[in-house]
Design a protein around this motif. Structure first.
Motif, mmCIF file in Angstrom:
data_model
loop_
_atom_site.group_PDB
_atom_site.id
_atom_site.type_symbol
_atom_site.label_atom_id
_atom_site.label_comp_id
_atom_site.label_asym_id
_atom_site.label_seq_id
_atom_site.Cartn_x
_atom_site.Cartn_y
_atom_site.Cartn_z
ATOM 1 N N UNK A 185 -6.594 20.439 70.069
ATOM 2 C CA UNK A 185 -5.209 21.226 70.083
ATOM 3 C C UNK A 185 -4.008 20.275 69.919
ATOM 4 N N UNK A 186 -3.992 19.082 70.567
ATOM 5 C CA UNK A 186 -2.935 18.171 70.357
ATOM 6 C C UNK A 186 -2.730 17.747 68.827
ATOM 7 N N UNK A 187 -3.919 17.626 68.080
ATOM 8 C CA UNK A 187 -3.997 17.307 66.772
ATOM 9 C C UNK A 187 -3.188 18.470 65.909
ATOM 10 N N UNK A 188 -3.659 19.669 66.226
ATOM 11 C CA UNK A 188 -2.933 20.924 65.372
ATOM 12 C C UNK A 188 -1.617 21.101 65.751
ATOM 13 N N UNK A 189 -1.104 20.797 66.740
ATOM 14 C CA UNK A 189 0.314 20.664 67.346
ATOM 15 C C UNK A 189 1.269 19.857 66.469
ATOM 16 N N UNK A 190 0.512 18.429 66.477
ATOM 17 C CA UNK A 190 1.223 17.441 65.699
ATOM 18 C C UNK A 190 1.116 17.607 64.398
ATOM 19 N N UNK A 191 0.099 18.061 63.551
ATOM 20 C CA UNK A 191 0.187 18.427 62.154
ATOM 21 C C UNK A 191 1.069 19.532 61.850
ATOM 22 N N UNK A 192 1.271 20.474 62.737
ATOM 23 C CA UNK A 192 2.367 21.414 62.651
ATOM 24 C C UNK A 192 3.876 20.727 62.502
ATOM 25 N N UNK A 193 3.829 19.883 63.475
ATOM 26 C CA UNK A 193 5.328 19.145 63.553
ATOM 27 C C UNK A 193 5.445 18.371 62.391
ATOM 28 N N UNK A 194 4.410 17.752 62.018
ATOM 29 C CA UNK A 194 4.464 16.864 60.897
ATOM 30 C C UNK A 194 4.907 17.606 59.514
ATOM 31 N N UNK A 195 4.267 18.775 59.317
ATOM 32 C CA UNK A 195 4.511 19.420 58.292
ATOM 33 C C UNK A 195 5.733 20.038 58.140
ATOM 34 N N UNK A 196 6.225 20.324 59.425
ATOM 35 C CA UNK A 196 7.715 21.011 59.323
ATOM 36 C C UNK A 196 8.850 19.859 59.014
ATOM 37 N N UNK A 197 8.523 18.541 59.528
ATOM 38 C CA UNK A 197 9.421 17.538 59.066
ATOM 39 C C UNK A 197 9.444 17.238 57.754
ATOM 40 N N UNK A 198 8.278 17.217 57.197
ATOM 41 C CA UNK A 198 8.123 16.904 55.864
ATOM 42 C C UNK A 198 8.728 18.012 54.803
ATOM 43 N N UNK A 199 8.153 19.183 55.296
ATOM 44 C CA UNK A 199 8.870 20.361 54.335
ATOM 45 C C UNK A 199 10.521 20.166 54.393
ATOM 46 N N UNK A 200 11.110 20.191 55.494
ATOM 47 C CA UNK A 200 12.641 20.123 55.658
ATOM 48 C C UNK A 200 13.024 18.888 54.768
ATOM 49 N N UNK A 201 12.449 17.723 54.685
ATOM 50 C CA UNK A 201 13.025 16.470 54.058
ATOM 51 C C UNK A 201 12.518 16.773 52.573
#
Length: 345
Positions: A185-201
């Motif tokens: 569960x924590x990995x999935x949440x981190x991956x979503x945050x990671x992809x959100x940041x990378x998409x914005x950048x």
């Protein structure tokens, strides 16, 4: 002495196991790479699927989630194909101009006393044409890869909730399984945050590259912006390639090394501002990773699975470190590789 003697075989056994694992991952790329991407896509798409399940029947929720995943994959694939395909076709069409430019630069070097006999034999525009054609063929292979990935996504979404309930039930008597469920569960949440940041950048970087190329009069400005947007999803390696391609193109278009250097420096400034200043502040301490380990993950993934491996390397690193955090015996590994300074408050 006895302890040191006992550690030697264990270390050799661990090294052999790592080498065999890497070899197995490379050998099974055709199956494991789509599976890894499917797990990554499921982690990102699960909130959409769960929200849809609360409103519509399961079959309709699955269909809606798959359509969302498919739309994202198609958009990214079309962006990759359009950007690189246009550049590759330009290289093929301008092969004669490239040869003329190369010969002109050799003459410039000879006028200054630099021996160019060996250099003149190493460049052949037919090699560039073959490379460009190979790029187009690789892009065509993306379709089959995405198709297999989508099949695994559909099957995986059907199993996620069942697997979660099974782990929750079995975890009552087995703490390790309960920790595994928390780590997932924590990995999935981190991956979503990671992809959100990378998409914005990635969007910001792509727009900045397009604006600079347009202002500088560089041809295919929109294509360079799209390529920068897509490649920015691959840390370090992607940003480097997104800088080198337009630099080489600027040398061909403008015919001077000064123009190429100016384009290179400007694009490097954009990439540095995006990747080294803005992105770490958006990601925060929650996604803190050692830059060294990020680079290792990117190149190791590229060694094993090529460009798909370079993309999935950092998400895999995030998953491994999150799993290490859940177990007392391996927590030190996550802390060591997090890149966080314990002296900072």
């Amino acid at each position: 002495m006895g302890g040191m003697t006992g550690q030697g075989p264990r270390r050799m056994l661990g090294l052999c196991a790592a080498i065999l694992t890497a070899g197995a991952l490379h050998w099974a790329e055709a199956v494991l790479a789509p599976v890894a991407f499917a797990l990554f896509a499921i982690a990102l798409a699960w909130p959409v699927h769960r929200a849809a399940q609360a409103r519509v029947p399961q079959a309709a929720a699955l269909l809606a989630t798959v359509l969302v995943v498919l739309a994202v994959l198609v958009v990214l694939s079309l962006a990759i194909g359009w950007g690189f395909g246009r550049v590759a076709r330009w290289v093929i069409a301008e092969a004669g101009q490239l040869q003329l430019l190369y010969a002109r630069n050799l003459d410039w070097l000879e006028e200054r006393g630099v021996a160019t006999a060996a250099l003149s034999e190493q460049f052949d525009t037919r090699q560039l044409v073959r490379i460009a054609q190979a790029v187009i063929l690789q892009l065509q292979g993306v379709v089959s890869f995405l198709g297999l990935t989508l099949v695994f996504v559909i099957l995986g979404l059907l199993e996620v909730e069942v697997t979660r309930r099974q782990l929750a039930r079995l975890g009552r008597d087995r703490p390790a399984l309960s920790a595994l469920l928390r780590a997932a569960g924590r990995t999935a949440a981190k991956l979503r945050a990671y992809m959100l940041v990378r998409t914005v950048m990635s969007l910001a970087t792509g727009l900045a590259v397009w604006a600079f190329a347009w202002l500088a009069g560089l041809e295919l400005a929109a294509e360079w912006g799209v390529i920068a947007f897509v490649l920015n999803y691959i840390p370090f390696l992607g940003s480097l390639l997104a800088t080198l391609f337009p630099t080489f193109f600027a040398a061909l278009q403008f015919g001077t090394w000064q123009a190429a250097v100016a384009v290179f420096l400007a694009l490097q400034a954009i990439q540095f501002l995006s990747g080294s200043y803005l992105e770490p502040r958006l990601a925060g301490a929650r996604l803190a990773l050692s830059p060294f380990m990020v680079l290792v993950a990117v190149f190791l993934g590229a060694l094993l699975w090529g460009i798909p491996g370079a993309f999935i390397g950092v998400p895999a690193l995030i998953a491994v470190l999150t799993l290490c955090e859940e177990f007392e015996g391996s927590r030190w590994v996550a802390e060591l590789l997090s890149g966080r300074d314990p002296g900072e408050g």
